[in-house]
Design a protein around this motif. Sequence first.
Motif, mmCIF file in Angstrom:
data_model
loop_
_atom_site.group_PDB
_atom_site.id
_atom_site.type_symbol
_atom_site.label_atom_id
_atom_site.label_comp_id
_atom_site.label_asym_id
_atom_site.label_seq_id
_atom_site.Cartn_x
_atom_site.Cartn_y
_atom_site.Cartn_z
ATOM 1 N N ARG A 45 0.822 -1.209 0.000
ATOM 2 C CA ARG A 45 0.000 0.000 0.000
ATOM 3 C C ARG A 45 0.856 1.258 0.000
ATOM 4 N N GLY A 46 0.230 2.384 -0.313
ATOM 5 C CA GLY A 46 0.928 3.659 -0.387
ATOM 6 C C GLY A 46 1.100 4.328 0.969
ATOM 7 N N PRO A 47 1.803 5.487 0.993
ATOM 8 C CA PRO A 47 2.073 6.213 2.245
ATOM 9 C C PRO A 47 0.814 6.605 3.018
ATOM 10 N N ARG A 48 -0.242 6.959 2.312
ATOM 11 C CA ARG A 48 -1.475 7.378 2.988
ATOM 12 C C ARG A 48 -2.074 6.227 3.805
ATOM 13 N N ALA A 49 -2.070 5.028 3.242
ATOM 14 C CA ALA A 49 -2.606 3.868 3.954
ATOM 15 C C ALA A 49 -1.743 3.534 5.174
ATOM 16 N N ILE A 50 -0.438 3.661 5.021
ATOM 17 C CA ILE A 50 0.478 3.386 6.138
ATOM 18 C C ILE A 50 0.273 4.392 7.246
ATOM 19 N N LEU A 51 0.177 5.683 6.890
ATOM 20 C CA LEU A 51 -0.021 6.731 7.891
ATOM 21 C C LEU A 51 -1.348 6.548 8.611
ATOM 22 N N GLY A 52 -2.389 6.179 7.848
ATOM 23 C CA GLY A 52 -3.699 5.947 8.463
ATOM 24 C C GLY A 52 -3.660 4.792 9.441
ATOM 25 N N TYR A 53 -2.918 3.739 9.092
ATOM 26 C CA TYR A 53 -2.806 2.585 9.990
ATOM 27 C C TYR A 53 -2.061 2.966 11.266
ATOM 28 N N VAL A 54 -0.955 3.704 11.119
ATOM 29 C CA VAL A 54 -0.166 4.116 12.283
ATOM 30 C C VAL A 54 -0.995 4.982 13.227
ATOM 31 N N LYS A 55 -1.856 5.834 12.656
ATOM 32 C CA LYS A 55 -2.696 6.720 13.469
ATOM 33 C C LYS A 55 -3.937 6.005 13.995
ATOM 34 N N GLY A 56 -4.136 4.758 13.570
ATOM 35 C CA GLY A 56 -5.288 4.004 14.034
ATOM 36 C C GLY A 56 -6.577 4.378 13.348
ATOM 37 N N LYS A 57 -6.475 5.005 12.168
ATOM 38 C CA LYS A 57 -7.672 5.447 11.459
ATOM 39 C C LYS A 57 -8.033 4.539 10.286
ATOM 40 N N GLY A 58 -7.198 3.549 10.029
ATOM 41 C CA GLY A 58 -7.461 2.656 8.905
ATOM 42 C C GLY A 58 -8.510 1.607 9.238
ATOM 43 N N ASP A 59 -9.033 0.970 8.201
ATOM 44 C CA ASP A 59 -9.998 -0.104 8.396
ATOM 45 C C ASP A 59 -9.297 -1.351 8.934
ATOM 46 N N LYS A 60 -10.075 -2.227 9.577
ATOM 47 C CA LYS A 60 -9.550 -3.489 10.067
ATOM 48 C C LYS A 60 -9.056 -4.320 8.895
ATOM 49 N N THR A 61 -7.786 -4.746 8.950
ATOM 50 C CA THR A 61 -7.218 -5.532 7.860
ATOM 51 C C THR A 61 -7.360 -7.022 8.159
ATOM 52 N N ILE A 62 -7.558 -7.808 7.102
ATOM 53 C CA ILE A 62 -7.662 -9.253 7.259
ATOM 54 C C ILE A 62 -6.306 -9.897 7.035
ATOM 55 N N GLY A 63 -5.636 -9.500 5.958
ATOM 56 C CA GLY A 63 -4.304 -10.024 5.683
ATOM 57 C C GLY A 63 -3.236 -9.193 6.370
ATOM 58 N N HIS A 64 -2.161 -8.899 5.653
ATOM 59 C CA HIS A 64 -1.115 -8.045 6.203
ATOM 60 C C HIS A 64 -1.607 -6.605 6.279
ATOM 61 N N ASN A 65 -1.315 -5.928 7.390
ATOM 62 C CA ASN A 65 -1.639 -4.510 7.464
ATOM 63 C C ASN A 65 -0.645 -3.734 6.595
ATOM 64 N N PRO A 66 -0.913 -2.448 6.292
ATOM 65 C CA PRO A 66 -0.033 -1.686 5.384
ATOM 66 C C PRO A 66 1.430 -1.646 5.822
ATOM 67 N N LEU A 67 1.674 -1.541 7.125
ATOM 68 C CA LEU A 67 3.050 -1.514 7.619
ATOM 69 C C LEU A 67 3.686 -2.902 7.529
ATOM 70 N N GLY A 68 2.912 -3.922 7.910
ATOM 71 C CA GLY A 68 3.395 -5.294 7.845
ATOM 72 C C GLY A 68 3.644 -5.742 6.415
ATOM 73 N N GLY A 69 2.855 -5.209 5.478
ATOM 74 C CA GLY A 69 3.029 -5.565 4.081
ATOM 75 C C GLY A 69 4.401 -5.158 3.564
ATOM 76 N N TRP A 70 4.825 -3.958 3.939
ATOM 77 C CA TRP A 70 6.140 -3.499 3.494
ATOM 78 C C TRP A 70 7.257 -4.226 4.212
ATOM 79 N N SER A 71 7.002 -4.695 5.433
ATOM 80 C CA SER A 71 8.020 -5.498 6.119
ATOM 81 C C SER A 71 8.202 -6.837 5.407
ATOM 82 N N VAL A 72 7.118 -7.369 4.837
ATOM 83 C CA VAL A 72 7.214 -8.600 4.042
ATOM 84 C C VAL A 72 8.068 -8.360 2.809
#
Length: 219
Positions: free
Chosen positions: A71-98
Amino acid sequence: MKYIKTWDIPLRVFHWSLVALFATAIITVKIGGNALEWHVFSGLALLALLIFRILWGFAGGTYAKFSNFVRGPRAILGYVKGKGDKTIGHNPLGGWSVVAMLALLLAQVVTGLFANDDIFTEGPLYSLVDKDTSDYLTYLHTVNQYVLYGLIGLHVTAIIYYRLFKRENLVSAMITGRKQVPASIPDAHASQGGHVILGLVLLAASVGITWFISTHWAG
């Protein structure tokens, strides 16, 4: 809460095979001597697995595909701030760690193909480069292992954090393939695709590519 199908069988087999082979590579290189033959073998097996994972990132189940978790920077920032939707697979931050983990592992096995230990063990493609180049790639191979240790440490820390503070058992999900999610998430969001036969075909192709690189290309 309910459980929903998330990780397909080929992805789970890849994950635990990666763990076993990476551990084997670490143990055998620390032992040295004749065990280095197994280090080279485990490195080639890791290369085949990584090629498979790249292919599976396009042909696998819903949550195994790169398009689902890169995912892009906006999705990552939203996840870090706790404003993103509940993810089923990898979250945006975890996706980039993969992605980072796969890239570092690929760099590790590729540099290992050209590496040498100045005694009697050489990578399968050692003959394609001069000694100075091989020595430099051996240096990168050695340094990169510590970067990998750090990333693996962060990965394990994240698993422990999710287990203790978010009550999510990520290890169990990667074993059973089913992840606990809010009951409000429709069953239609369960992973689709990820067929075992297709996985076997792509794995066979990955092994074939690795075999060709390590034998015919070197020759």
